[in-house]
Motif scaffolding. Structure first.
Motif, short mmCIF file in Angstrom:
data_model
loop_
_atom_site.label_atom_id
_atom_site.label_comp_id
_atom_site.label_asym_id
_atom_site.label_seq_id
_atom_site.Cartn_x
_atom_site.Cartn_y
_atom_site.Cartn_z
N GLY A 1 25.09 -26.65 65.98
CA GLY A 1 26.50 -26.29 65.91
C GLY A 1 26.72 -24.81 65.65
N GLY A 2 27.97 -24.40 65.82
CA GLY A 2 28.34 -23.01 65.59
C GLY A 2 28.97 -22.82 64.23
N ASP A 3 28.94 -21.59 63.74
CA ASP A 3 29.53 -21.22 62.45
C ASP A 3 28.93 -22.01 61.30
OD1 ASP A 3 31.11 -19.34 63.70
OD2 ASP A 3 32.76 -20.74 64.01
N TYR A 4 29.50 -23.17 60.97
CA TYR A 4 28.97 -24.00 59.90
C TYR A 4 29.00 -25.46 60.32
CZ TYR A 4 28.39 -26.36 55.42
OH TYR A 4 27.95 -27.18 54.41
N THR A 5 27.84 -26.10 60.32
CA THR A 5 27.75 -27.50 60.72
C THR A 5 26.83 -28.23 59.75
OG1 THR A 5 27.97 -26.82 63.03
CG2 THR A 5 27.33 -29.09 62.61
N ARG A 6 27.36 -29.27 59.13
CA ARG A 6 26.64 -30.02 58.10
C ARG A 6 26.67 -31.51 58.43
NH1 ARG A 6 26.34 -29.52 52.03
NH2 ARG A 6 26.50 -31.58 51.08
N MET A 7 25.50 -32.13 58.39
CA MET A 7 25.40 -33.58 58.49
C MET A 7 24.87 -34.11 57.17
SD MET A 7 23.37 -35.98 61.24
CE MET A 7 23.63 -37.75 61.25
N GLU A 8 25.63 -35.02 56.58
CA GLU A 8 25.31 -35.55 55.25
C GLU A 8 25.16 -37.06 55.35
OE1 GLU A 8 27.27 -35.35 50.75
OE2 GLU A 8 28.14 -34.24 52.43
N VAL A 9 24.05 -37.59 54.81
CA VAL A 9 23.78 -39.02 54.89
C VAL A 9 23.43 -39.54 53.49
CG1 VAL A 9 22.41 -40.84 55.96
CG2 VAL A 9 22.88 -38.75 57.25
N ILE A 10 24.23 -40.47 53.00
CA ILE A 10 23.97 -41.12 51.72
C ILE A 10 23.58 -42.56 52.00
CG2 ILE A 10 24.98 -41.85 49.53
CD1 ILE A 10 26.77 -39.42 49.64
N THR A 11 22.42 -42.98 51.54
CA THR A 11 21.87 -44.29 51.91
C THR A 11 21.47 -45.08 50.69
OG1 THR A 11 20.96 -43.24 53.91
CG2 THR A 11 20.16 -45.43 53.37
N TYR A 12 21.87 -46.38 50.68
CA TYR A 12 21.41 -47.31 49.65
C TYR A 12 20.55 -48.37 50.33
CZ TYR A 12 21.26 -50.60 45.78
OH TYR A 12 20.82 -51.44 44.79
N LEU A 13 19.34 -48.56 49.80
CA LEU A 13 18.39 -49.49 50.40
C LEU A 13 18.23 -50.75 49.55
CD1 LEU A 13 15.67 -46.85 51.36
CD2 LEU A 13 17.25 -47.98 52.93
N HIS A 14 18.46 -51.90 50.19
CA HIS A 14 18.20 -53.17 49.51
C HIS A 14 16.71 -53.52 49.62
CE1 HIS A 14 22.34 -54.35 48.48
NE2 HIS A 14 22.69 -53.70 49.59
#
Length: 248
Positions: A76-89
């Motif tokens: 991505g351009g300028d500012y690109t953030r992918m955030e993943v919060i995961t809970y595992l059973h």
């Protein structure tokens, strides 16, 4: 109303402060939820470019014995953030493969937080970063193992390739473990292109641009090694390499 985060917040410490200040507070409340039922597999891939929103935020719950597999290219351009919060059973698995790549002065980052609070769950995260100009590639990855997370097996691996002196890569691996029967590991390395490998390839008659492309391809391919769909892995690789090709 959600407060706009700043670089004083640990999870945003390497972000672009000007880009954050320009975003609407509502942007930070926009989450996509993924629930993977017990025993099933959810696999998805992303190519984030300048046309995508600055923030892609995912909250995931992975059911007993289920798998969540996410693969992403962040160009991505300028500012690109992918955030993943995961809970595992119990017995669930989370696989993440990501590549940040590009030049200019953009900030591209992956941020993950994976919670192992039930037994025998596993996770594996592989992130590669390739940047030039004054660009920045970041990976902030937290693994939290609660008291119920016995026999957890979790790993993170981050490597960055800085093609020019002005580029930057940052890694913030974090392990928090309250169980006593676990296997957790993380590693981070930042460096420049292997000049010996380039010399060897040149001595075999390969043009410099071809040699660079092959070396970068091999470097970032690790992020997609766990992707069983070879055609999709190739699509992600080519999307990343196209950015490099435009620079050569």
């Amino acid at each position: 109303m959600t407060d706009i985060p700043t670089i004083r917040d640990e999870d945003w410490r390497y972000a672009d402060s000007n880009a954050l200040a320009a975003l609407s507070p509502d942007t930070f409340e926009q989450w996509r939820d993924i629930d993977v039922p017990a025993g099933e597999t959810h696999r998805e891939s992303f190519v984030l470019d300048a046309a995508d929103p600055s923030l892609t935020r995912i909250r995931a719950k992975v059911g007993e014995g289920a798998r969540l597999e996410l693969f992403a290219v962040n160009l991505g351009g300028d500012y690109t953030r992918m955030e993943v919060i995961t809970y595992l059973h119990t017995g669930a698995h989370f696989e993440f493969g990501g590549v940040t790549i590009g030049g200019g002065d953009a900030v591209r980052e992956f941020v993950t937080r994976t919670t192992h609070d039930e037994p025998e769950a596993t996770s594996n995260q592989v992130v590669r970063s390739v940047h030039w100009g004054e660009a920045t590639g970041n990976f902030l990855g937290a693994i939290n193992v609660g008291r119920g997370g016995q026999r957890t097996d979790a790993a993170q691996d981050f490597k960055a390739l800085v093609l020019e002196k002005g580029a930057t890569a940052n890694a913030k691996p974090e392990l928090e473990i309250f169980a006593d029967d676990v296997k957790c590991a993380h590693g981070a390395a930042i460096g420049q292109m292997d000049e010996m490998a380039r010399y060897y390839m040149a001595s075999r008659g390969l043009a410099p641009d071809v040699a660079k492309r092959l070396l970068v391809r091999a470097f970032i391919a690790d992020a997609f090694a766990a992707l069983a769909d070879e055609d999709e892995a190739e699509r992600l690789l080519e999307a990343a390499l196209k950015v490099l090709e435009d620079r050569l």
